[in-house]
Design a protein around this motif. Structure first.
Motif, PDB file in Angstrom:
ATOM      1  N   GLY A 134      -1.109  12.745   5.708  1.00  0.00           N
ATOM      2  CA  GLY A 134      -1.880  13.468   6.707  1.00  0.00           C
ATOM      3  C   GLY A 134      -2.303  12.651   7.903  1.00  0.00           C
ATOM      4  O   GLY A 134      -3.341  12.936   8.518  1.00  0.00           O
ATOM      5  N   THR A 135      -1.511  11.632   8.290  1.00  0.00           N
ATOM      6  CA  THR A 135      -1.830  10.896   9.511  1.00  0.00           C
ATOM      7  C   THR A 135      -1.024  11.452  10.675  1.00  0.00           C
ATOM      8  O   THR A 135       0.109  11.902  10.490  1.00  0.00           O
ATOM      9  N   ASP A 136      -1.601  11.406  11.867  1.00  0.00           N
ATOM     10  CA  ASP A 136      -0.925  11.984  13.032  1.00  0.00           C
ATOM     11  C   ASP A 136       0.078  11.020  13.672  1.00  0.00           C
ATOM     12  O   ASP A 136       0.545  11.261  14.784  1.00  0.00           O
ATOM     13  N   LYS A 137       0.404   9.921  12.992  1.00  0.00           N
ATOM     14  CA  LYS A 137       1.421   9.018  13.546  1.00  0.00           C
ATOM     15  C   LYS A 137       2.804   9.676  13.552  1.00  0.00           C
ATOM     16  O   LYS A 137       3.711   9.206  14.234  1.00  0.00           O
ATOM     17  N   TRP A 138       2.955  10.755  12.811  1.00  0.00           N
ATOM     18  CA  TRP A 138       4.133  11.616  12.939  1.00  0.00           C
ATOM     19  C   TRP A 138       3.626  13.049  12.951  1.00  0.00           C
ATOM     20  O   TRP A 138       3.225  13.596  11.920  1.00  0.00           O
ATOM     21  N   SER A 139       3.566  13.647  14.127  1.00  0.00           N
ATOM     22  CA  SER A 139       2.995  14.988  14.251  1.00  0.00           C
ATOM     23  C   SER A 139       3.354  15.529  15.626  1.00  0.00           C
ATOM     24  O   SER A 139       4.108  14.915  16.379  1.00  0.00           O
ATOM     25  N   PHE A 140       2.780  16.675  15.961  1.00  0.00           N
ATOM     26  CA  PHE A 140       3.007  17.222  17.294  1.00  0.00           C
ATOM     27  C   PHE A 140       2.334  16.353  18.359  1.00  0.00           C
ATOM     28  O   PHE A 140       2.680  16.424  19.532  1.00  0.00           O
ATOM     29  N   LEU A 141       1.386  15.510  17.957  1.00  0.00           N
ATOM     30  CA  LEU A 141       0.706  14.623  18.896  1.00  0.00           C
ATOM     31  C   LEU A 141       1.500  13.350  19.181  1.00  0.00           C
ATOM     32  O   LEU A 141       1.604  12.911  20.328  1.00  0.00           O
ATOM     33  N   HIS A 142       2.029  12.736  18.133  1.00  0.00           N
ATOM     34  CA  HIS A 142       2.692  11.440  18.282  1.00  0.00           C
ATOM     35  C   HIS A 142       3.942  11.390  17.411  1.00  0.00           C
ATOM     36  O   HIS A 142       4.005  12.023  16.353  1.00  0.00           O
ATOM     37  N   GLN A 143       4.884  10.589  17.838  1.00  0.00           N
ATOM     38  CA  GLN A 143       6.082  10.326  17.042  1.00  0.00           C
ATOM     39  C   GLN A 143       6.288   8.811  16.949  1.00  0.00           C
ATOM     40  O   GLN A 143       7.290   8.260  17.409  1.00  0.00           O
ATOM     41  N   TYR A 144       5.325   8.148  16.340  1.00  0.00           N
ATOM     42  CA  TYR A 144       5.353   6.693  16.279  1.00  0.00           C
ATOM     43  C   TYR A 144       6.189   6.154  15.115  1.00  0.00           C
ATOM     44  O   TYR A 144       6.700   5.028  15.188  1.00  0.00           O
ATOM     45  N   THR A 145       6.292   6.915  14.044  1.00  0.00           N
ATOM     46  CA  THR A 145       6.843   6.343  12.804  1.00  0.00           C
ATOM     47  C   THR A 145       8.276   5.823  12.931  1.00  0.00           C
ATOM     48  O   THR A 145       8.585   4.789  12.338  1.00  0.00           O
ATOM     49  N   PRO A 146       9.181   6.482  13.666  1.00  0.00           N
ATOM     50  CA  PRO A 146      10.529   5.890  13.776  1.00  0.00           C
ATOM     51  C   PRO A 146      10.513   4.504  14.423  1.00  0.00           C
ATOM     52  O   PRO A 146      11.307   3.629  14.053  1.00  0.00           O
ATOM     53  N   HIS A 147       9.606   4.289  15.379  1.00  0.00           N
ATOM     54  CA  HIS A 147       9.520   2.988  16.039  1.00  0.00           C
ATOM     55  C   HIS A 147       8.958   1.927  15.081  1.00  0.00           C
ATOM     56  O   HIS A 147       9.453   0.794  15.029  1.00  0.00           O
ATOM     57  N   TYR A 148       7.937   2.319  14.335  1.00  0.00           N
ATOM     58  CA  TYR A 148       7.399   1.392  13.342  1.00  0.00           C
ATOM     59  C   TYR A 148       8.460   1.055  12.292  1.00  0.00           C
ATOM     60  O   TYR A 148       8.595  -0.093  11.873  1.00  0.00           O
ATOM     61  N   GLN A 149       9.186   2.067  11.842  1.00  0.00           N
ATOM     62  CA  GLN A 149      10.230   1.833  10.835  1.00  0.00           C
ATOM     63  C   GLN A 149      11.262   0.839  11.366  1.00  0.00           C
ATOM     64  O   GLN A 149      11.708  -0.063  10.649  1.00  0.00           O
ATOM     65  N   ARG A 150      11.639   0.995  12.623  1.00  0.00           N
ATOM     66  CA  ARG A 150      12.656   0.119  13.219  1.00  0.00           C
ATOM     67  C   ARG A 150      12.184  -1.333  13.272  1.00  0.00           C
ATOM     68  O   ARG A 150      12.945  -2.267  13.001  1.00  0.00           O
ATOM     69  N   HIS A 151      10.915  -1.528  13.602  1.00  0.00           N
ATOM     70  CA  HIS A 151      10.426  -2.884  13.817  1.00  0.00           C
ATOM     71  C   HIS A 151       9.810  -3.513  12.566  1.00  0.00           C
ATOM     72  O   HIS A 151       9.677  -4.746  12.512  1.00  0.00           O
ATOM     73  N   LEU A 152       9.438  -2.698  11.583  1.00  0.00           N
ATOM     74  CA  LEU A 152       8.732  -3.229  10.415  1.00  0.00           C
ATOM     75  C   LEU A 152       9.472  -3.021   9.103  1.00  0.00           C
ATOM     76  O   LEU A 152       9.038  -3.528   8.066  1.00  0.00           O
ATOM     77  N   GLY A 153      10.563  -2.275   9.144  1.00  0.00           N
ATOM     78  CA  GLY A 153      11.267  -1.948   7.906  1.00  0.00           C
ATOM     79  C   GLY A 153      11.672  -3.168   7.115  1.00  0.00           C
ATOM     80  O   GLY A 153      11.662  -3.153   5.878  1.00  0.00           O
ATOM     81  N   HIS A 154      12.019  -4.266   7.789  1.00  0.00           N
ATOM     82  CA  HIS A 154      12.463  -5.474   7.083  1.00  0.00           C
ATOM     83  C   HIS A 154      11.337  -6.138   6.308  1.00  0.00           C
ATOM     84  O   HIS A 154      11.587  -6.987   5.443  1.00  0.00           O
ATOM     85  N   LEU A 155      10.085  -5.768   6.594  1.00  0.00           N
ATOM     86  CA  LEU A 155       8.937  -6.355   5.897  1.00  0.00           C
ATOM     87  C   LEU A 155       8.493  -5.536   4.700  1.00  0.00           C
ATOM     88  O   LEU A 155       7.554  -5.926   4.013  1.00  0.00           O
ATOM     89  N   ARG A 156       9.165  -4.429   4.441  1.00  0.00           N
ATOM     90  CA  ARG A 156       8.642  -3.480   3.459  1.00  0.00           C
ATOM     91  C   ARG A 156       8.399  -4.113   2.089  1.00  0.00           C
ATOM     92  O   ARG A 156       7.428  -3.789   1.417  1.00  0.00           O
ATOM     93  N   ASP A 157       9.250  -5.008   1.661  1.00  0.00           N
ATOM     94  CA  ASP A 157       9.104  -5.603   0.339  1.00  0.00           C
ATOM     95  C   ASP A 157       8.449  -6.976   0.374  1.00  0.00           C
ATOM     96  O   ASP A 157       8.567  -7.749  -0.570  1.00  0.00           O
ATOM     97  N   HIS A 158       7.747  -7.261   1.471  1.00  0.00           N
ATOM     98  CA  HIS A 158       7.051  -8.539   1.586  1.00  0.00           C
ATOM     99  C   HIS A 158       5.558  -8.346   1.311  1.00  0.00           C
ATOM    100  O   HIS A 158       5.007  -7.265   1.529  1.00  0.00           O
ATOM    101  N   PRO A 159       4.869  -9.398   0.860  1.00  0.00           N
ATOM    102  CA  PRO A 159       3.420  -9.304   0.618  1.00  0.00           C
ATOM    103  C   PRO A 159       2.635  -9.432   1.919  1.00  0.00           C
ATOM    104  O   PRO A 159       2.038 -10.457   2.222  1.00  0.00           O
ATOM    105  N   VAL A 160       2.631  -8.369   2.714  1.00  0.00           N
ATOM    106  CA  VAL A 160       2.054  -8.418   4.061  1.00  0.00           C
ATOM    107  C   VAL A 160       0.562  -8.115   4.035  1.00  0.00           C
ATOM    108  O   VAL A 160       0.034  -7.550   3.070  1.00  0.00           O
ATOM    109  N   THR A 161      -0.094  -8.490   5.136  1.00  0.00           N
ATOM    110  CA  THR A 161      -1.496  -8.158   5.355  1.00  0.00           C
ATOM    111  C   THR A 161      -1.586  -7.388   6.673  1.00  0.00           C
ATOM    112  O   THR A 161      -1.145  -7.871   7.708  1.00  0.00           O
ATOM    113  N   VAL A 162      -2.154  -6.183   6.611  1.00  0.00           N
ATOM    114  CA  VAL A 162      -2.189  -5.273   7.760  1.00  0.00           C
ATOM    115  C   VAL A 162      -3.644  -4.948   8.103  1.00  0.00           C
ATOM    116  O   VAL A 162      -4.445  -4.646   7.213  1.00  0.00           O
TER     117      VAL A 162
END
Length: 394
Positions: free
Chosen positions: A168-196
């Motif tokens: 239920g976050t608006d990062k993918w919604s009629f307001l914003h379409q941010y998630t494809p950009h995040y996926q492109r730039h952060l996908g390689h970190l998905r299995d890393h022990p990251v701090t956000v």
């Protein structure tokens, strides 16, 4: 429940011996509570709609010791620790070693193993008479077990847009379409022990509202620690691996205290007030606490232009007092080694520490990294200005 996820993530990154040490220190029951909570968070059993009920017992073992949790799924939703009491079939039991489970959930993907796993379906004495009477095993049983096994095998969905909708976050919604950009730039970190760290939890002053983005990041980064900073107290939204911090993003001291305690960060997302002075203060304060090759994201750049809501301005689109103008300076900073004249512009702290800047509609992503490749041709031109047809460079 005490959250032992950080200790387990760090241990799983090192290997089985360290995980076993954490289990001994924390205890089987407390470790299992953290791991089973993680399994259920990722399995999304509430998505399974059925008129029938199914129960599964998740059992984690440590040598001869074991601890279990009963989970029931059906028309009444997901019940933890008790049965729906309407099915005439006993639960399926999923048994796995606690260390194997910690490594599967929090370790590098290559450490995922099902070697210690057993799936114990109800005995033939229960099942055969039911099948003989043409009463098939409800599909919900298979679906529940499959969801749990997908989590243990690290086969969860990876599309960030799907997770945004789910939480239920608006990062993918009629307001914003941010998630494809995040996926492109952060996908390689998905299995890393990251701090956000995300600035802005959502829900405004309601302490129990918001948090969808934090849970999205939690699921997208299964080994990640997620922190949400908000001016309102959002501690009611805290979960294992998700911690909220009450602070004002316009207060550099509060930001530094947060970074000293929880950083350094692999990613910082500014989804806070969207007011340029706040955005710029946050960037200047937190960027030094971003790890090498980390990403600093600034969302909702419209705040830089809208005076009515966020004190923005369209009078001078390059004005560094506003968010977009401030970020635009970094484009010149990427090329600071190409300037031929000493007085082209004043050097900025980010000239040598920003590796790339990516702009999308209402979103900017700044990657931290060394920007000192050198420019041999510019060096020659600076030393021999006559090549430019002028007497000297000023």
């Amino acid at each position: 429940m005490i959250d032992h996820a950080r200790d387990l993530i760090e241990a799983a990154d090192r290997g089985p011996t360290d995980v076993a040490a954490v289990v001994r220190h924390v205890g089987l029951r407390a470790t299992a509570a953290t791991l089973i909570d993680e399994i259920l968070f990722r399995a999304h059993l509430g998505d399974l709609v059925s008129e029938s009920d199914a129960s599964v017992v998740i059992t984690l073992t440590d040598g001869s010791r074991e601890t279990s949790v009963l989970v029931s799924v059906g028309p009444k939703g997901v019940l933890i620790g008790r049965s729906a009491d309407v099915t005439d079939l006993p639960p399926v039991r999923i048994v796995q070693d606690v260390c194997d489970t910690a490594l599967a959930l929090y370790g590098p993907r290559e450490r995922v193993s099902s070697a210690s796993r057993e799936v114990r379906w109800p005995s033939p004495r229960v099942m055969v008479p039911r099948l003989a009477s043409n009463l098939a095993v409800p599909r919900i049983f298979h679906a529940v077990v499959q969801r749990v096994l997908q989590v243990l095998d690290r086969e969860e969905p990876v599309r960030l847009a799907d997770l945004a909708v789910r939480h239920g976050t608006d990062k993918w919604s009629f307001l914003h379409q941010y998630t494809p950009h995040y996926q492109r730039h952060l996908g390689h970190l998905r299995d890393h022990p990251v701090t956000v760290l995300e600035i802005g939890v959502g829900g405004y002053d309601d302490g129990e509202a918001g948090g969808g983005s934090l849970y999205m990041w939690k699921e997208f980064f299964p080994r990640g620690l997620i922190y949400g900073l908000d001016i309102a107290d959002k501690r009611a939204l805290d979960r294992p691996r998700v911690t909220t911090i009450t602070a004002d993003q316009s207060d550099p001291d509060a930001l530094r205290a947060t970074a000293e305690r929880f950083g350094p960060f692999d990613m910082v997302i500014d989804d806070g007030s969207h007011m340029s002075p706040h955005v710029i203060t946050s960037f200047r304060t937190l960027f030094p606490y971003l790890k090498e090759h980390g990403v600093y994201a600034v969302e909702d750049l419209h705040g830089s232009y809208w005076p009515q809501l966020f004190g923005g301005s369209e009078n001078d689109l390059n004005d560094p007092e506003y968010t977009v103008g401030f970020l635009k300076q970094m484009v010149d900073g990427l090329n600071h080694e190409e300037f031929l004249k000493d007085d082209t512009r004043a050097a900025r702290p980010t000239d040598r520490t920003v590796k790339s800047v990516h702009f999308y509609h209402n979103l900017a992503l700044v990657e931290k990294g060394r920007n000192e490749e050198g420019s041999p041709i510019a060096n020659v031109l600076r030393q021999a200005p006559e090549l430019l047809g002028i007497d000297r460079l000023q």
